[in-house]
Structure formats: structure tokens, C-alpha cells
Design a protein around this motif. Sequence first.
Motif, PDB file in Angstrom:
ATOM      1  N   GLY A  69       0.841  -1.047  -0.131  1.00 11.99           N
ATOM      2  CA  GLY A  69       0.038  -0.147   0.091  1.00 11.99           C
ATOM      3  C   GLY A  69       0.835   1.411  -0.046  1.00 11.99           C
ATOM      4  O   GLY A  69       0.497   2.428   0.373  1.00 11.99           O
ATOM      5  N   ARG A  70       2.023   1.257  -0.365  1.00 13.61           N
ATOM      6  CA  ARG A  70       3.041   2.351  -0.316  1.00 13.61           C
ATOM      7  C   ARG A  70       3.764   2.552  -1.667  1.00 13.61           C
ATOM      8  O   ARG A  70       4.888   3.089  -1.821  1.00 13.61           O
ATOM      9  N   GLY A  71       3.063   2.153  -2.639  1.00 19.65           N
ATOM     10  CA  GLY A  71       3.692   2.083  -4.072  1.00 19.65           C
ATOM     11  C   GLY A  71       3.850   3.416  -4.548  1.00 19.65           C
ATOM     12  O   GLY A  71       3.100   4.370  -4.224  1.00 19.65           O
ATOM     13  N   ILE A  72       5.314   3.629  -4.968  1.00 22.32           N
ATOM     14  CA  ILE A  72       5.542   4.866  -5.667  1.00 22.32           C
ATOM     15  C   ILE A  72       5.813   4.748  -7.279  1.00 22.32           C
ATOM     16  O   ILE A  72       6.376   3.861  -7.589  1.00 22.32           O
ATOM     17  N   TYR A  73       4.976   5.548  -7.960  1.00 21.25           N
ATOM     18  CA  TYR A  73       4.959   5.521  -9.251  1.00 21.25           C
ATOM     19  C   TYR A  73       5.735   6.664 -10.028  1.00 21.25           C
ATOM     20  O   TYR A  73       5.680   7.900  -9.611  1.00 21.25           O
ATOM     21  N   VAL A  74       6.684   6.250 -11.000  1.00 25.26           N
ATOM     22  CA  VAL A  74       7.641   7.293 -11.470  1.00 25.26           C
ATOM     23  C   VAL A  74       7.279   7.488 -12.935  1.00 25.26           C
ATOM     24  O   VAL A  74       7.291   6.660 -13.639  1.00 25.26           O
ATOM     25  N   TYR A  75       6.639   8.872 -13.231  1.00 26.89           N
ATOM     26  CA  TYR A  75       6.398   8.974 -14.679  1.00 26.89           C
ATOM     27  C   TYR A  75       7.736   9.113 -15.689  1.00 26.89           C
ATOM     28  O   TYR A  75       8.748   9.602 -14.909  1.00 26.89           O
ATOM     29  N   GLU A  76       7.483   8.441 -16.660  1.00 26.10           N
ATOM     30  CA  GLU A  76       8.361   8.471 -17.792  1.00 26.10           C
ATOM     31  C   GLU A  76       8.261   9.694 -18.498  1.00 26.10           C
ATOM     32  O   GLU A  76       7.591   9.437 -19.703  1.00 26.10           O
ATOM     33  N   LEU A  77       8.721  10.859 -18.297  1.00 24.36           N
ATOM     34  CA  LEU A  77       8.581  11.849 -19.010  1.00 24.36           C
ATOM     35  C   LEU A  77       9.159  12.126 -20.124  1.00 24.36           C
ATOM     36  O   LEU A  77      10.277  11.496 -20.449  1.00 24.36           O
ATOM     37  N   PRO A  78       8.952  12.825 -21.086  1.00 29.09           N
ATOM     38  CA  PRO A  78       9.508  13.220 -22.284  1.00 29.09           C
ATOM     39  C   PRO A  78      11.022  13.846 -21.837  1.00 29.09           C
ATOM     40  O   PRO A  78      10.741  14.658 -20.920  1.00 29.09           O
ATOM     41  N   SER A  79      11.925  13.492 -22.596  1.00 30.94           N
ATOM     42  CA  SER A  79      13.450  13.843 -22.124  1.00 30.94           C
ATOM     43  C   SER A  79      13.321  15.620 -21.941  1.00 30.94           C
ATOM     44  O   SER A  79      14.390  15.950 -21.182  1.00 30.94           O
ATOM     45  N   LYS A  80      12.462  16.153 -22.603  1.00 24.53           N
ATOM     46  CA  LYS A  80      12.522  17.784 -22.870  1.00 24.53           C
ATOM     47  C   LYS A  80      12.409  18.258 -21.360  1.00 24.53           C
ATOM     48  O   LYS A  80      12.920  19.354 -20.836  1.00 24.53           O
ATOM     49  N   PHE A  81      11.716  17.588 -20.608  1.00 27.48           N
ATOM     50  CA  PHE A  81      11.486  18.073 -19.007  1.00 27.48           C
ATOM     51  C   PHE A  81      12.407  17.698 -18.047  1.00 27.48           C
ATOM     52  O   PHE A  81      12.397  18.100 -16.907  1.00 27.48           O
ATOM     53  N   ASN A  82      13.406  17.008 -18.480  1.00 26.88           N
ATOM     54  CA  ASN A  82      14.511  16.670 -17.356  1.00 26.88           C
ATOM     55  C   ASN A  82      15.777  16.471 -17.898  1.00 26.88           C
ATOM     56  O   ASN A  82      16.810  17.326 -17.881  1.00 26.88           O
ATOM     57  N   LYS A  83      16.267  15.340 -18.765  1.00 29.07           N
ATOM     58  CA  LYS A  83      17.442  14.962 -19.366  1.00 29.07           C
ATOM     59  C   LYS A  83      18.044  15.938 -20.084  1.00 29.07           C
ATOM     60  O   LYS A  83      19.377  16.256 -20.075  1.00 29.07           O
ATOM     61  N   ASP A  84      17.219  16.498 -21.168  1.00 32.10           N
ATOM     62  CA  ASP A  84      17.675  17.605 -21.926  1.00 32.10           C
ATOM     63  C   ASP A  84      17.936  18.830 -21.427  1.00 32.10           C
ATOM     64  O   ASP A  84      18.979  19.440 -21.720  1.00 32.10           O
ATOM     65  N   LEU A  85      17.405  19.156 -20.246  1.00 36.69           N
ATOM     66  CA  LEU A  85      17.837  20.107 -19.436  1.00 36.69           C
ATOM     67  C   LEU A  85      19.277  20.233 -18.881  1.00 36.69           C
ATOM     68  O   LEU A  85      20.048  20.821 -18.808  1.00 36.69           O
ATOM     69  N   LEU A  86      19.572  18.821 -18.241  1.00 35.08           N
ATOM     70  CA  LEU A  86      21.079  18.461 -17.945  1.00 35.08           C
ATOM     71  C   LEU A  86      21.997  18.622 -19.046  1.00 35.08           C
ATOM     72  O   LEU A  86      23.202  19.339 -18.596  1.00 35.08           O
ATOM     73  N   ASP A  87      21.459  18.137 -20.340  1.00 39.96           N
ATOM     74  CA  ASP A  87      22.639  18.497 -21.560  1.00 39.96           C
ATOM     75  C   ASP A  87      23.033  19.870 -21.622  1.00 39.96           C
ATOM     76  O   ASP A  87      24.033  20.215 -22.338  1.00 39.96           O
ATOM     77  N   GLN A  88      22.153  20.859 -21.136  1.00 35.92           N
ATOM     78  CA  GLN A  88      22.386  22.328 -21.380  1.00 35.92           C
ATOM     79  C   GLN A  88      23.296  22.948 -20.139  1.00 35.92           C
ATOM     80  O   GLN A  88      23.419  24.056 -20.128  1.00 35.92           O
ATOM     81  N   CYS A  89      23.901  22.078 -19.510  1.00 29.01           N
ATOM     82  CA  CYS A  89      24.715  22.448 -18.291  1.00 29.01           C
ATOM     83  C   CYS A  89      25.860  23.430 -18.508  1.00 29.01           C
ATOM     84  O   CYS A  89      26.271  24.277 -17.898  1.00 29.01           O
ATOM     85  N   ASP A  90      26.374  23.312 -19.893  1.00 32.83           N
ATOM     86  CA  ASP A  90      27.486  24.190 -20.135  1.00 32.83           C
ATOM     87  C   ASP A  90      27.084  25.593 -20.534  1.00 32.83           C
ATOM     88  O   ASP A  90      27.827  26.383 -20.668  1.00 32.83           O
ATOM     89  N   ASP A  91      25.760  25.742 -20.867  1.00 34.61           N
ATOM     90  CA  ASP A  91      25.252  27.105 -21.107  1.00 34.61           C
ATOM     91  C   ASP A  91      24.475  27.743 -20.314  1.00 34.61           C
ATOM     92  O   ASP A  91      23.687  28.727 -20.693  1.00 34.61           O
ATOM     93  N   MET A  92      24.027  27.293 -19.165  1.00 37.03           N
ATOM     94  CA  MET A  92      22.951  27.686 -18.268  1.00 37.03           C
ATOM     95  C   MET A  92      23.723  29.201 -17.915  1.00 37.03           C
ATOM     96  O   MET A  92      22.751  30.100 -17.598  1.00 37.03           O
ATOM     97  N   ILE A  93      24.840  29.104 -17.232  1.00 35.98           N
ATOM     98  CA  ILE A  93      25.439  30.355 -16.509  1.00 35.98           C
ATOM     99  C   ILE A  93      26.627  30.593 -17.263  1.00 35.98           C
ATOM    100  O   ILE A  93      27.393  29.900 -17.595  1.00 35.98           O
ATOM    101  N   PRO A  94      26.824  31.997 -17.809  1.00 33.25           N
ATOM    102  CA  PRO A  94      27.669  32.380 -18.791  1.00 33.25           C
ATOM    103  C   PRO A  94      29.037  32.143 -18.420  1.00 33.25           C
ATOM    104  O   PRO A  94      30.293  31.739 -19.284  1.00 33.25           O
ATOM    105  N   TRP A  95      29.284  32.281 -17.134  1.00 33.08           N
ATOM    106  CA  TRP A  95      30.671  32.416 -16.447  1.00 33.08           C
ATOM    107  C   TRP A  95      31.322  31.108 -15.888  1.00 33.08           C
ATOM    108  O   TRP A  95      32.518  31.012 -15.590  1.00 33.08           O
TER     109      TRP A  95
END
Length: 621
Positions: free
Chosen positions: A238-264
Motif C-alpha cells: 500500500g506504499r507504491g511509488i509510481y515514477v512518470y517516464e516524462l519526455p526527455s525535454k522535461f529533465n534529461k535535456d535540461l541537464l545536457d544544457q549544463c554548459d550554457d546555463m550560466i555564462p561564466w
Amino acid sequence: MAISMYNKKKTRLSRKVEAKEFNFFYSILAKALFRIPAFIGFLILIFIWSSSTTIISGKIVHVCVSSRKLNNLYCISAGTQIPIPLTNGSSTSIAAFEGNVLLEENNEEPTSYKAEMKYNTNEVMNKATENSGSLIQNSRGDRYEDEEVANAYMDSISAASSNVENNEEPTSYKAEIKNNTNEVMNNATENSASLVQNSREGRNRDEELANAYMDVEEQLRVHRSWISTNQRNGNCEGRGIYVYELPSKFNKDLLDQCDDMIPWVSLCKYFNYDALGEPIEKLGKGWHKTHQYALEPIFHAKVLNHPCRVYNENEAKLFYVPFYGGLDILRWHFKNVTEDVKDLLGLELVRWLETQRPWYQRFGKDHVFVLGKISWDFRRDSQSSWGTKFLELDEMQNPIKILIERQPWHVNDIGIPHPTYFHPQTDDDIIKWQMKIISSYRGNLASFAGADRPDSHDNIRSILIEQCTTSNGECKFLNCSSGVCDQPESLIDLFGKTEFCLQPPGDSPTRKSVFDSLISGCIPVIFDPFTAYYQYPWHLPEDHQKYSVFIDKDELRSKNMINVIERLAKIPQKERENMRRYIVYEVLPGLVYATPNSKLEKFQDAFSITMNNLIERMNRL
């Protein structure tokens, strides 16, 4: 015949006599009747005379008449009307007035009049002082503004009475006193109105603040009621946790922009090792260069490894939405884009969730979002261009939002600790660290790691920096504007050698440094309850005196400003040791995020506490 003539003469004579008598009587009567109005008029004059005073002064005649309906004696003199104060209608006041008029006409110094006006002015001053004091006492919201108004008020009264004190020439003394008195009363009216307004505003502010605190405390009680008594993950029924498999643009693709988030700077190195960051060899096992905004991918990685994760949505009690909304905000902050661009990804997420059947089962109440920035960043208003409106969307009101800083008046906002640099894998990792910091030598009474915020309207950092740097070595200041605070080793080394760590608010009430100091065994000194006490009901005890020292920031801005270092020095050593033991052994394990593959048995980390309480909350729906 003679007799007859005599009788006729006698008759005519008697008629003349009778006529004369009648005329005499009529004359007397007419004269008497004529004098009756004069007598009545005389009585009226006597009455007027009895209630009036005639003053002959030189060539001027003053007639003063008192009335029962009036408290003042009004004197008519050459068409003028001059009010003169009476003392219970006694002749003393009239006599004093007469003497002053005579002296005035003779160009003599009006001593008694001057003394009387001085008395009246003093009476005004005394009453004004009493009333101002009462108003200032009632005005709790803005005490120091009231004091300035009161001082200005007393200055105006003193200026108005200065002519009386300096014995100036009495050429137009009455007019001058009258003008000064009017000025005093006008100033009294204006300043009293100002004091009343300040008093009302102060009371309103106090009431609003008290009500706001009550609302926050009530919400915290609700949050604490969700704390699970079962802090073990062994039983997942009775404690099941369901994790949505979101389209990658909502998470993983954001990590891929790590080099361009903060200019310096590139953030890519911080998202290695399951977003824990690169290891810090100098500090030992479990220490990483974790970014302060890395909570979203850290939490995501740990949920994927949770023992109660289910893959069938029908078995789930809780639905986790792995949206990296904080990184979405960060990527646009330093770019010139429209607000529509900033809000786009959040709107697309909501539209996607509306295509999922579980979203409608409980109208989103069993869904949880973990966001790695403060709540305000997701609640953009019309006066700011920073952040998004994601949490202001109607669809986002029912779900639970987990944040590093909650919005205190939203019950579905729940605060959890900022990620620190310490990520243990086993119970032994925690125990070894506890042993090290409990026995470490702390040569610094206090320390402050931060930078000044001179442009902040609520700034107390300048005061703390000054007190710290002039404390004869009792306090150490680490200036973060130099970039030294970007080195975790410098911070942890400082906090590990310090008794008390000063934690003033920064850009927002909360600070990551609060948790860095706690895991280092340094007692945090809190200046705003929203920094910690009103944020983390699941991870910090309700009795904040067990793990912190509270000094109201208003005490640093008051007229009698306290010295924080001196106050901390007065805390007994035994009390410090008790607080430190409580922090190290009771609080510390629940503040750290263990590695995703951790095997903790004795301790519950910040993630486990959060998940257990979330499930408990869902069970009560």
C-alpha cells in the motif's frame, strides 16, 4: 335772589375745585405710570450691571459680560471681541485682566499676564507630552518614527514659548502669544494626528504579522501531523511509488544544457556522479562538490532506486513527476527572452499530464513535484521578470510541491533541506563523521561566511560583518565575494572549528549554509524565523532552542543595538555542548542525502524521511 346767586357761584367754584383735584390726581397717576417703564429699565440695568464689569482704561471703556452658557469672559472694546480665560468665574481672573489691560495701555511690562500665559503654555506642553507619550506607547509598529515626531513636536512647543522665557518687549504681546498658542495647537493637532496614524499603522502591522505567523504555525502543525511513525522501507504494501517516464525535454535535456546555463561557469561537473558532483578527496569518503540547485536530479536518481517503486500505476499510492523546473528557470535567467518562453515548458508539462489517467483520479492531490529552487522563483508576479508562473497555474494548486524553500502561506509547499556536500553510503560513514566533529577543537567563538548586501532593504549583514571583524579574534569572517566560499573545503574547515555560525538571510530567508553548519557541528545563529523554523517541519525539531540560537534581526537595527558576539560569549559552555550533541547525534543524519545506492539501516536520511511522510500524507487522503 342773593342766595340763589351765591349758590350758583358756589356750584361753579366747586366744579372748578373738583376739576383741579381731578387734574392733580390724574397728573400724579400719569407721572407714576410714566415712571414704571423707567423703573423696570432701571431694574434691567441693575441686572446687567450685576453680571458685568466695566473697565475704564485711559480713553477706552471695556464692558465685559459673562454668560452661564460660556466658559470665557467676553469683553467688548471698540468693536473687538477678546476671549479671556476665567478661573471658575471668579473675580481674580477679571482683576488680573484689568491690571494687565491698564499696564498694557501704559506700555508697562505685563508681568501677571505674562505669568498667566506662561502657565497656560506649560499646561499645553504638559498635556501634549502626556498625550504624545500615550500615543508613542500605543504605536508599537514604528517606534522610532514616533519618537522623531514627538521630538519635533516638543521642539515646536519650546519655540512657541521661547518669547515668554526671554522677556522680550511686549509691544504686541497678546497678539504674539495668541499666534504662538495657535501655532502650538496647530502643531499639536498635526503631530498628534501623525502619531495616531503611526499608532494605527503600527497596530495594523502588528496584527497582520501576528495573524501571518499564526497561519504559518497552523500549516506547520498540519505538516507535522503527516510525519510517519513507520520510518522503515521494509514493508511496501500500500506504499507504491509510481515514477512518470516524462519526455526527455522535461529533465534529461535540461541537464545536457549544463554548459550554457550560466555564462561564466559550466555546471556540467556538478551533475556528474548522479548529480552529486565530483568527489572531494581532502574531506574523505562521501564528500562531493554538490551544486546548491542539484536537488531535482539527486531526488530523481534516489526515487528510481526506492524499494517501493512500482511500474503499474494501479498499484501506486504516490505519483512522482520528475520535472527539473529549477533548471528550466536557471537556463533562461541570463538570456533575453520573453516571459512566454520562460513559461512554455511548464505549460507543456501540465498539458502532458492532462493526457494521463492518474492525474484525474484525485485531481492531482496524489502527485508530487520536487523543485530545486525556492518557491518564489516559480511564482513570478507582474512587477518582476525573474522566474516562471509554474506554481501559480490553477492545475498546480492540488499537488504537493517539495522545495528547498517553501512559500510559507501555501500548505502544499513543503520545505526540505538544501543539498550539502556530504553524501554517505553506509551507516559507518555517518558514525565516523559524527565522531570526528563532536571531538574537534573549536577555537572560534563565532564565524560568518557570506558577503555584504548593501542594496538590500532588510540588510543586517553589514552590522554582523562589522561586529565580527572588530571582535578581537573571537569571530572569523570568510568573505564570499572573493570566491573562496566556492571551495567546500574552506567552508567545512571554518565551520568545524567554530562554536556558533551566523546565518543572516540572503537573497531569500533560507540559506544552504545553515545545513553546512549543522552537519559540521556548528550551532547556527538564526535572525529570521523564516530562515529555518518555518520551513522544515519534517527535518528540524519543533523546539528550535535545542539546535540553534535565535536573535531577532530587529534587535540589530534598534536604537539599543545588541552585540551578537558578546551575547554568544555569555552562553555557558555546558549549554553549548548539549546543543552540539543534539545536533550531531539527533539532527545531522536526517539532513544529508545519501547516495542513490546507499544502504542505510540505522539512520534515515533527508530523502527517506521525505518519502515516508509523503506516503503517510497520501494514506490520510
